[in-house]
Each structure stands twice: as structure tokens, then as C-alpha cells.
Design a protein around this motif. Structure first.
Motif, PDB file in Angstrom:
ATOM      1  N   SER A   4       0.950  -1.841   0.099  1.00 53.62           N
ATOM      2  CA  SER A   4      -0.087   0.062  -0.376  1.00 53.62           C
ATOM      3  C   SER A   4       0.985   1.355  -0.293  1.00 53.62           C
ATOM      4  O   SER A   4       2.182   0.306   0.233  1.00 53.62           O
ATOM      5  CB  SER A   4      -0.741  -0.039   0.820  1.00 53.62           C
ATOM      6  OG  SER A   4      -0.077   0.485   2.177  1.00 53.62           O
ATOM      7  N   GLU A   5       0.345   2.205  -0.303  1.00 53.64           N
ATOM      8  CA  GLU A   5       0.919   3.445  -0.501  1.00 53.64           C
ATOM      9  C   GLU A   5       1.325   3.779   1.111  1.00 53.64           C
ATOM     10  O   GLU A   5       2.261   4.727   1.392  1.00 53.64           O
ATOM     11  CB  GLU A   5       0.192   4.564  -1.228  1.00 53.64           C
ATOM     12  CG  GLU A   5       0.661   4.536  -2.525  1.00 53.64           C
ATOM     13  CD  GLU A   5      -0.325   5.664  -3.373  1.00 53.64           C
ATOM     14  OE1 GLU A   5      -0.129   5.811  -4.081  1.00 53.64           O
ATOM     15  OE2 GLU A   5      -0.620   7.260  -2.051  1.00 53.64           O
ATOM     16  N   ASN A  21       3.814  13.166  -4.333  1.00 53.34           N
ATOM     17  CA  ASN A  21       2.461  12.002  -4.341  1.00 53.34           C
ATOM     18  C   ASN A  21       3.273  11.664  -5.837  1.00 53.34           C
ATOM     19  O   ASN A  21       2.766  10.276  -5.547  1.00 53.34           O
ATOM     20  CB  ASN A  21       0.925  13.010  -3.975  1.00 53.34           C
ATOM     21  CG  ASN A  21       1.017  13.415  -3.503  1.00 53.34           C
ATOM     22  OD1 ASN A  21       0.644  12.877  -2.331  1.00 53.34           O
ATOM     23  ND2 ASN A  21      -0.624  14.432  -2.928  1.00 53.34           N
ATOM     24  N   ASP A  22       3.288  12.150  -6.879  1.00 51.13           N
ATOM     25  CA  ASP A  22       3.230  11.566  -8.152  1.00 51.13           C
ATOM     26  C   ASP A  22       4.804  10.425  -7.939  1.00 51.13           C
ATOM     27  O   ASP A  22       4.994   9.285  -7.872  1.00 51.13           O
ATOM     28  CB  ASP A  22       3.561  12.165  -9.023  1.00 51.13           C
ATOM     29  CG  ASP A  22       2.790  12.897  -9.563  1.00 51.13           C
ATOM     30  OD1 ASP A  22       1.647  12.172  -9.308  1.00 51.13           O
ATOM     31  OD2 ASP A  22       2.802  14.029 -10.318  1.00 51.13           O
ATOM     32  N   LYS A  25       4.060   7.183  -5.811  1.00 52.61           N
ATOM     33  CA  LYS A  25       2.672   6.504  -6.734  1.00 52.61           C
ATOM     34  C   LYS A  25       4.360   5.703  -7.241  1.00 52.61           C
ATOM     35  O   LYS A  25       3.980   4.037  -7.029  1.00 52.61           O
ATOM     36  CB  LYS A  25       1.859   6.917  -7.073  1.00 52.61           C
ATOM     37  CG  LYS A  25       1.997   6.052  -7.907  1.00 52.61           C
ATOM     38  CD  LYS A  25       0.311   7.038  -9.208  1.00 52.61           C
ATOM     39  CE  LYS A  25      -0.690   6.134  -9.889  1.00 52.61           C
ATOM     40  NZ  LYS A  25      -2.099   6.308  -9.241  1.00 52.61           N
ATOM     41  N   ASP A  26       4.961   6.193  -7.575  1.00 54.06           N
ATOM     42  CA  ASP A  26       6.296   5.163  -8.929  1.00 54.06           C
ATOM     43  C   ASP A  26       7.311   4.231  -7.649  1.00 54.06           C
ATOM     44  O   ASP A  26       7.471   3.357  -7.853  1.00 54.06           O
ATOM     45  CB  ASP A  26       7.282   6.620  -9.284  1.00 54.06           C
ATOM     46  CG  ASP A  26       6.657   7.257 -10.440  1.00 54.06           C
ATOM     47  OD1 ASP A  26       5.480   6.455 -10.990  1.00 54.06           O
ATOM     48  OD2 ASP A  26       6.905   8.235 -10.786  1.00 54.06           O
ATOM     49  N   THR A  28       6.187   3.268  -4.642  1.00 52.53           N
ATOM     50  CA  THR A  28       5.201   1.948  -4.262  1.00 52.53           C
ATOM     51  C   THR A  28       4.804   1.041  -5.206  1.00 52.53           C
ATOM     52  O   THR A  28       5.572  -0.440  -4.835  1.00 52.53           O
ATOM     53  CB  THR A  28       3.754   2.530  -4.082  1.00 52.53           C
ATOM     54  OG1 THR A  28       3.550   3.367  -3.344  1.00 52.53           O
ATOM     55  CG2 THR A  28       2.545   1.596  -3.524  1.00 52.53           C
ATOM     56  N   ASP A  29       4.933   1.884  -6.475  1.00 53.87           N
ATOM     57  CA  ASP A  29       5.488   0.526  -7.349  1.00 53.87           C
ATOM     58  C   ASP A  29       6.535  -0.276  -7.614  1.00 53.87           C
ATOM     59  O   ASP A  29       5.893  -1.117  -7.517  1.00 53.87           O
ATOM     60  CB  ASP A  29       5.177   1.057  -9.199  1.00 53.87           C
ATOM     61  CG  ASP A  29       3.668   1.381  -9.423  1.00 53.87           C
ATOM     62  OD1 ASP A  29       2.573   1.211  -8.103  1.00 53.87           O
ATOM     63  OD2 ASP A  29       3.226   2.850 -10.203  1.00 53.87           O
TER      64      ASP A  29
END
Length: 101
Positions: A4-5, A21-22, A25-26, A28-29
Motif C-alpha cells: 500500500s502507499e 505524491n507522484d 506512487k512510483d 510504491t510500484d
């Protein structure tokens, strides 16, 4: 395994990293892909495979311990800009309020 983030944010905080935030997301992936890769390695059958701690054949290669004469002290001190009582004198790098440093 997806992460999870929120968990990724926690890992980033522990690592003293900050992300927009961007970027989060990267991150986290990418972290999820790393976890997936590690989980994939757990599926490899290692039954009967001996433990390997080093793949190099040579460990602790050292030269023979032979005593050799050092540099002549008087010759060395000729290259020293400043000396005192046979020691090389260098500028103080820590100012503790003593000795005018």
C-alpha cells in the motif's frame, strides 16, 4: 504482493526519504516489484545446495609479512612545513576554546 502507499510512505519515512505524491506512487510500484522478486526467489528449490557465502576462490590473500626499513625520520622531517619536539605540527581543526584554536 502489492504494497500500500501507506506502507511505502512508512518505509520512505524510515529511510528518511521524502516524495511528492507522484513520486510516492512510483516508489510504491517499484517497492512492490522488489517484494514480488524476493517472493519469487523463495520459490526456488535449494534443497541439497550447499551454503555459499563467497563465490571467489581466493579469500584473505595477503602478502608475506616481511620487515622492511621505514623512511629515514630526518629525511621525512625535511619535507614538513612545521614541527615541534620531533612531531609534525598541524593546524587545530577543533575549537574547544583552549589554546587559541
Amino acid at each position: 504482493m502489492a504494497i500500500s502507499e501507506e506502507k511505502a510512505k512508512h518505509v520512505a519515512k524510515l529511510s528518511k526519504l521524502s516524495f511528492s505524491n507522484d513520486e510516492l506512487k512510483d516508489f510504491t510500484d517499484q517497492l512492490g516489484k522488489i517484494i514480488d522478486m524476493v517472493e519469487l526467489l523463495e520459490e526456488v528449490d535449494t534443497e541439497g545446495v550447499p551454503f555459499t557465502s563467497n563465490v571467489a576462490q581466493s579469500i584473505n590473500v595477503m602478502r608475506e609479512d616481511v620487515i622492511t626499513p621505514g623512511m629515514d625520520r630526518n629525511e621525512l622531517m625535511k619535507n614538513v612545513p612545521e614541527s615541534e619536539n620531533g612531531y609534525i605540527k598541524v593546524p587545530a581543526i577543533i575549537d574547544n576554546g583552549e589554546a587559541g584554536a
